[in-house]
Design a protein around this motif. Structure first.
Motif, short mmCIF file in Angstrom:
data_model
loop_
_atom_site.label_atom_id
_atom_site.label_comp_id
_atom_site.label_asym_id
_atom_site.label_seq_id
_atom_site.Cartn_x
_atom_site.Cartn_y
_atom_site.Cartn_z
N THR A 246 78.61 8.39 -106.00
CA THR A 246 79.65 9.02 -107.12
C THR A 246 79.04 10.23 -107.18
O THR A 246 79.78 11.39 -107.85
N ALA A 247 77.92 10.91 -106.54
CA ALA A 247 77.38 12.36 -107.03
C ALA A 247 77.01 12.84 -105.65
O ALA A 247 75.89 13.06 -105.08
N PRO A 248 78.10 13.43 -104.85
CA PRO A 248 77.66 14.09 -103.50
C PRO A 248 76.84 15.06 -103.74
O PRO A 248 76.85 16.05 -104.62
N GLY A 249 75.59 15.34 -102.94
CA GLY A 249 74.58 16.38 -102.97
C GLY A 249 73.61 15.94 -103.87
O GLY A 249 72.40 16.36 -104.00
N ALA A 250 73.64 15.02 -104.78
CA ALA A 250 72.59 14.51 -105.53
C ALA A 250 71.71 13.59 -104.67
O ALA A 250 72.03 13.11 -103.67
N ARG A 251 70.41 13.37 -105.17
CA ARG A 251 69.59 12.61 -104.24
C ARG A 251 68.58 11.80 -105.07
O ARG A 251 67.84 12.46 -106.02
N LEU A 252 68.32 10.80 -104.64
CA LEU A 252 67.13 9.92 -104.91
C LEU A 252 65.96 10.04 -103.93
O LEU A 252 66.12 9.83 -103.08
N ILE A 253 64.76 10.52 -104.37
CA ILE A 253 63.68 10.68 -103.59
C ILE A 253 62.42 9.49 -104.15
O ILE A 253 62.19 9.77 -105.20
N ILE A 254 62.16 8.73 -103.13
CA ILE A 254 61.09 7.82 -103.38
C ILE A 254 59.94 8.37 -102.23
O ILE A 254 60.11 8.37 -101.32
N MET A 255 58.67 8.49 -103.25
CA MET A 255 57.82 8.94 -102.27
C MET A 255 56.52 7.84 -102.27
O MET A 255 55.91 7.61 -103.10
N ILE A 256 56.28 7.57 -101.02
CA ILE A 256 55.24 6.44 -100.83
C ILE A 256 53.79 7.16 -100.45
O ILE A 256 53.53 7.78 -99.44
N PHE A 257 52.95 7.05 -101.62
CA PHE A 257 51.44 7.62 -101.37
C PHE A 257 50.53 6.84 -101.09
O PHE A 257 50.21 5.85 -101.26
N ARG A 258 49.81 7.51 -99.88
CA ARG A 258 48.47 6.84 -99.30
C ARG A 258 47.36 7.67 -99.29
O ARG A 258 47.40 8.83 -98.98
#
Length: 280
Positions: A246-258
């Motif tokens: 529903t929100a073009p240009g919005a973004r969900l970022i998930i960062m997997i840390f090692r």
């Protein structure tokens, strides 16, 4: 072009609009009354030649201009998902940008709960990279425990990001972030937040030169980059990126840390559906 779907979408939305709301009247003569705007009234409101809209709704207008589709989409009050459907059904593919300038600046409130439920560092930004939601794992990455208001400004221009958190910033982070900013501005040319960041970038001695050189890497999905976590120390993050529909240009970022600066792990293979008939 998908004529059947195009006609169904346009006819349904056209019939929901009262002509009186645009200073027009309904036909009073004999014959079938239009439920909403007539096709000729759409031509009048979009300042187009007679029969232009009829050609569009009936699928007789191959490759209609995007600016005309945008006029119709705004007149009919389409949402962003319907806007994408309109462009695809009309045969021009994905739209060249959002339907409205305000699109991409808000998401449903349920996203905060969704982000809170993610076990890795996760945050959600609007189309201008302003942080709308984040979880505690993401906050813990920062020395003060407080994420920045705008992530791309922080990544590019904050001294602590450049000198401490984003390891190898000059060679690994900056060259990959600037093309993302450039692509966002191309899609949202009137976004003042992005334009302000661009001005700051151009004024920076290092980033200004890099900006002029260009760059094409615009998608972080699947990237792995070195990062210093405030609590866990140096390591690598694998970045997973997605977009709320529903929100073009919005973004969900998930960062997997090692932890650790040595890339000792094996990159996960691509996920693909198993061929039909394959045994489990």
């Amino acid at each position: 072009m998908n004529r059947t779907a195009l006609r169904a979408l346009l006819k349904e939305r056209r019939e929901l609009i009262a002509p009186e709301a645009h200073g027009l009247s309904r036909p009073t003569g004999r014959g079938r009354r239009a439920l909403g705007l007539s096709q000729q009234q759409v031509d009048e409101l979009t300042c187009r030649a007679v029969d232009t809209y009829n050609r569009l709704e009936t699928g007789r207008y191959p490759n209609p201009p995007a600016d005309y589709l945008r006029q119709v989409g705004r007149l009919f009050g389409l949402n962003e998902q319907e806007w994408v459907s309109l462009c695809r059904y009309a045969g021009i593919g994905d739209p060249p940008g959002p339907l409205n300038p305000s699109s991409g600046l808000e998401v449903p409130g349920a996203w905060q709960e969704a982000v809170d439920g993610i076990g890795h560092m996760a945050y959600l930004t609007d189309a201008s990279w302003n942080v709308l939601a984040h979880n505690r794992h993401f906050a813990e990455m920062y020395p003060a425990g407080r994420p920045p208001a705008n992530t791309i400004r922080w990544m590019l221009l904050d001294e602590s990001a450049r000198e401490d958190t984003l390891i190898d910033w000059h060679d690994v982070w900056a060259p990959l972030i600037l093309p993302q900013l450039r692509a966002a501005i191309a899609a949202r040319q009137e976004d003042e937040t992005l334009r302000a960041i661009e001005r700051e970038v151009r004024a920076d001695a290092f980033l200004g030169r890099l900006w002029e050189e260009g760059g094409f890497h615009i998608h972080p999905d699947g990237d792995e980059r070195p990062l210093r976590h405030a609590l866990l120390g140096p390591g690598h993050v694998t970045i997973c990126a997605a977009q709320p529909l529903t929100a073009p240009g919005a973004r969900l970022i998930i960062m997997i840390f090692r932890p650790g600066l040595q890339k000792s792990h094996v990159r996960a293979p691509m996920l693909r559906a198993a061929p039909r008939g394959a045994s489990s």
